[in-house]
Design a protein around this motif. Sequence first.
Motif, PDB file in Angstrom:
ATOM      1  N   ASN A   8     118.913  91.334  46.676  1.00  0.00           N
ATOM      2  CA  ASN A   8     119.072  92.398  46.533  1.00  0.00           C
ATOM      3  C   ASN A   8     119.277  91.638  44.445  1.00  0.00           C
ATOM      4  O   ASN A   8     120.477  92.673  44.232  1.00  0.00           O
ATOM      5  N   LEU A   9     118.912  91.015  44.347  1.00  0.00           N
ATOM      6  CA  LEU A   9     119.133  90.712  42.465  1.00  0.00           C
ATOM      7  C   LEU A   9     117.566  90.490  42.189  1.00  0.00           C
ATOM      8  O   LEU A   9     116.676  90.044  42.676  1.00  0.00           O
ATOM      9  N   SER A  10     117.261  91.836  41.102  1.00  0.00           N
ATOM     10  CA  SER A  10     115.936  92.093  40.600  1.00  0.00           C
ATOM     11  C   SER A  10     116.844  91.949  39.096  1.00  0.00           C
ATOM     12  O   SER A  10     116.951  92.345  38.545  1.00  0.00           O
ATOM     13  N   LYS A  11     115.155  91.720  38.486  1.00  0.00           N
ATOM     14  CA  LYS A  11     114.968  91.525  37.555  1.00  0.00           C
ATOM     15  C   LYS A  11     113.867  93.274  36.367  1.00  0.00           C
ATOM     16  O   LYS A  11     113.138  92.611  37.206  1.00  0.00           O
ATOM     17  N   VAL A  12     114.222  93.536  35.736  1.00  0.00           N
ATOM     18  CA  VAL A  12     113.764  94.454  35.144  1.00  0.00           C
ATOM     19  C   VAL A  12     113.049  95.069  34.177  1.00  0.00           C
ATOM     20  O   VAL A  12     114.170  94.712  33.782  1.00  0.00           O
ATOM     21  N   GLU A  13     111.809  94.160  33.371  1.00  0.00           N
ATOM     22  CA  GLU A  13     111.705  94.648  32.379  1.00  0.00           C
ATOM     23  C   GLU A  13     111.898  96.096  31.491  1.00  0.00           C
ATOM     24  O   GLU A  13     110.433  96.637  31.972  1.00  0.00           O
ATOM     25  N   ILE A  14     112.140  95.358  30.141  1.00  0.00           N
ATOM     26  CA  ILE A  14     112.050  97.222  29.197  1.00  0.00           C
ATOM     27  C   ILE A  14     111.793  96.577  28.702  1.00  0.00           C
ATOM     28  O   ILE A  14     111.842  95.413  27.293  1.00  0.00           O
ATOM     29  N   PRO A  15     110.611  97.177  28.004  1.00  0.00           N
ATOM     30  CA  PRO A  15     110.178  96.548  26.761  1.00  0.00           C
ATOM     31  C   PRO A  15     110.529  97.651  26.039  1.00  0.00           C
ATOM     32  O   PRO A  15     111.107  98.412  25.587  1.00  0.00           O
ATOM     33  N   LEU A  16     110.693  96.440  24.266  1.00  0.00           N
ATOM     34  CA  LEU A  16     110.994  96.277  23.622  1.00  0.00           C
ATOM     35  C   LEU A  16     110.082  96.644  22.334  1.00  0.00           C
ATOM     36  O   LEU A  16     109.014  95.824  20.967  1.00  0.00           O
ATOM     37  N   PRO A  17     109.163  97.779  22.087  1.00  0.00           N
ATOM     38  CA  PRO A  17     107.898  98.006  21.061  1.00  0.00           C
ATOM     39  C   PRO A  17     108.062  97.652  20.278  1.00  0.00           C
ATOM     40  O   PRO A  17     109.186  98.040  19.508  1.00  0.00           O
ATOM     41  N   LYS A  18     106.561  96.875  19.310  1.00  0.00           N
ATOM     42  CA  LYS A  18     106.433  96.570  18.285  1.00  0.00           C
ATOM     43  C   LYS A  18     107.580  95.149  18.009  1.00  0.00           C
ATOM     44  O   LYS A  18     107.743  95.317  16.667  1.00  0.00           O
ATOM     45  N   ASN A  19     108.249  94.858  19.311  1.00  0.00           N
ATOM     46  CA  ASN A  19     109.191  93.993  18.459  1.00  0.00           C
ATOM     47  C   ASN A  19     108.516  92.235  18.887  1.00  0.00           C
ATOM     48  O   ASN A  19     108.707  92.700  19.721  1.00  0.00           O
ATOM     49  N   PRO A  20     108.563  91.421  18.260  1.00  0.00           N
ATOM     50  CA  PRO A  20     108.155  89.951  18.585  1.00  0.00           C
ATOM     51  C   PRO A  20     109.063  89.621  20.365  1.00  0.00           C
ATOM     52  O   PRO A  20     108.756  88.669  20.914  1.00  0.00           O
ATOM     53  N   LEU A  21     110.159  89.987  20.454  1.00  0.00           N
ATOM     54  CA  LEU A  21     110.211  90.412  20.994  1.00  0.00           C
ATOM     55  C   LEU A  21     109.508  89.992  23.183  1.00  0.00           C
ATOM     56  O   LEU A  21     110.246  89.691  23.755  1.00  0.00           O
ATOM     57  N   LYS A  22     109.368  90.866  22.207  1.00  0.00           N
ATOM     58  CA  LYS A  22     108.431  91.784  23.518  1.00  0.00           C
ATOM     59  C   LYS A  22     109.317  92.610  24.762  1.00  0.00           C
ATOM     60  O   LYS A  22     109.109  93.851  24.723  1.00  0.00           O
ATOM     61  N   VAL A  53     119.534  93.585  37.806  1.00  0.00           N
ATOM     62  CA  VAL A  53     119.611  94.413  38.834  1.00  0.00           C
ATOM     63  C   VAL A  53     120.662  93.832  40.395  1.00  0.00           C
ATOM     64  O   VAL A  53     119.469  93.432  40.527  1.00  0.00           O
ATOM     65  N   ILE A  54     122.248  94.515  40.674  1.00  0.00           N
ATOM     66  CA  ILE A  54     121.980  93.585  41.619  1.00  0.00           C
ATOM     67  C   ILE A  54     122.781  94.878  42.550  1.00  0.00           C
ATOM     68  O   ILE A  54     123.721  95.409  41.637  1.00  0.00           O
ATOM     69  N   LYS A  55     122.184  95.002  43.790  1.00  0.00           N
ATOM     70  CA  LYS A  55     122.607  96.217  44.440  1.00  0.00           C
ATOM     71  C   LYS A  55     123.565  95.815  45.413  1.00  0.00           C
ATOM     72  O   LYS A  55     123.522  94.605  46.229  1.00  0.00           O
ATOM     73  N   ASP A  56     124.483  96.978  46.071  1.00  0.00           N
ATOM     74  CA  ASP A  56     125.209  96.679  46.649  1.00  0.00           C
ATOM     75  C   ASP A  56     125.442  97.753  47.608  1.00  0.00           C
ATOM     76  O   ASP A  56     125.394  98.996  46.611  1.00  0.00           O
ATOM     77  N   SER A  57     126.128  97.829  48.977  1.00  0.00           N
ATOM     78  CA  SER A  57     125.767  99.625  49.233  1.00  0.00           C
ATOM     79  C   SER A  57     127.296 100.320  48.948  1.00  0.00           C
ATOM     80  O   SER A  57     127.936 100.920  48.142  1.00  0.00           O
TER      81      SER A  57
END
Length: 330
Positions: free
Chosen positions: A8-22, A28-32
């Motif tokens: 129930n704990l996942s990483k979602v990769e969010i792009p940072l376009p044109k930024n060196p951080l990438k 995200v931690i899921k629960d009922s």
Amino acid sequence: MIEDIFPNLSKVEIPLPKNPLKSLNSYVIKDSERNLIIDTGWDQKECMDAMQAGLRELGVDLKKTDFFITHLHADHLGLLSRLVTETSTIYFNQLEAERIRSLGRWNDFVDFARMNGFPEDELQAALHSHPGFKYGLKGDLAFHIVKEGDRIKIGDYLFECVGTPGHTRGHHCLYEPKKKILAAGDHILGDITPTVQLWSDDWDPLKEYLNSLEKVYKLDIELVLPGHRGIIRNCKERIRELKEHHKHRLEEIVSILRKGSQNAFEVASQMSWDVLYEVWGLFPLSQKWFATGEAIAHLKYLEEKGRIKRKIEGQKIVFSLKKDHATHSS
Ligand SMILES: [Zn+2]
């Protein structure tokens, strides 16, 4: 892109376009009952698309979701206003909740940069290319203020808020002592070094950052979930590396100042930077801005330690070595 880290704990990769951080790591931690999202990405379409796709795949309903924001940088909270619903609780620190509402802050940064030698003709352009200025939080949100030791329970996870000032003044991590996880925001990163910058003269961010590293060093941690790039397994080793990095940085600045008194922008232009650009003149303005802020933070630390001093020359702050430090490194 989704990576399952724990049940129930996942990483979602969010792009940072044109930024060196990438990209930014949103956890995200899921629960009922209620889900929790730690950090969000910029207020930008690419970020929103990636977040929505990730949440859809994980089956997360935003109407049943709360948020924890590690710190005020736009890549961590800019997208928030598009994600919150009427029922959302947004956990955030007091200092930065106030800071975000203060209207004059960007003008203050520009004045401070000018005093530290940032070229007048590049100041406005640097400001307008700053991701925080472009993709920061829009609108006024109601925050649930957290402080040291506060607990947030989501399903099997019982997180504790740990104040880690340095990268920013109000930075907080989330620690899960039973599972030995630290959601670290930008306090500890693996493949890149968290920036420590100073943009107002009323604190010593590097001193606080090093203290916060000491504080986290004492925690029992098996997995660091950083705000950018890969997950870190050896927290203590990484902390030692980060401390060493700043020690080298400070020595580098002392040797630059041996050539004579200089302003922070001039010092920054001679420091070594781990970037694609060979010469300072080719740095994009936003990179020059970050580099200058980083130089100022280190100069401030050296000044507070009594190794360097400042004077005002023609409305600019100029730093020089103190006499007993000018000839030998101690
Ligand atoms: Zn940050």
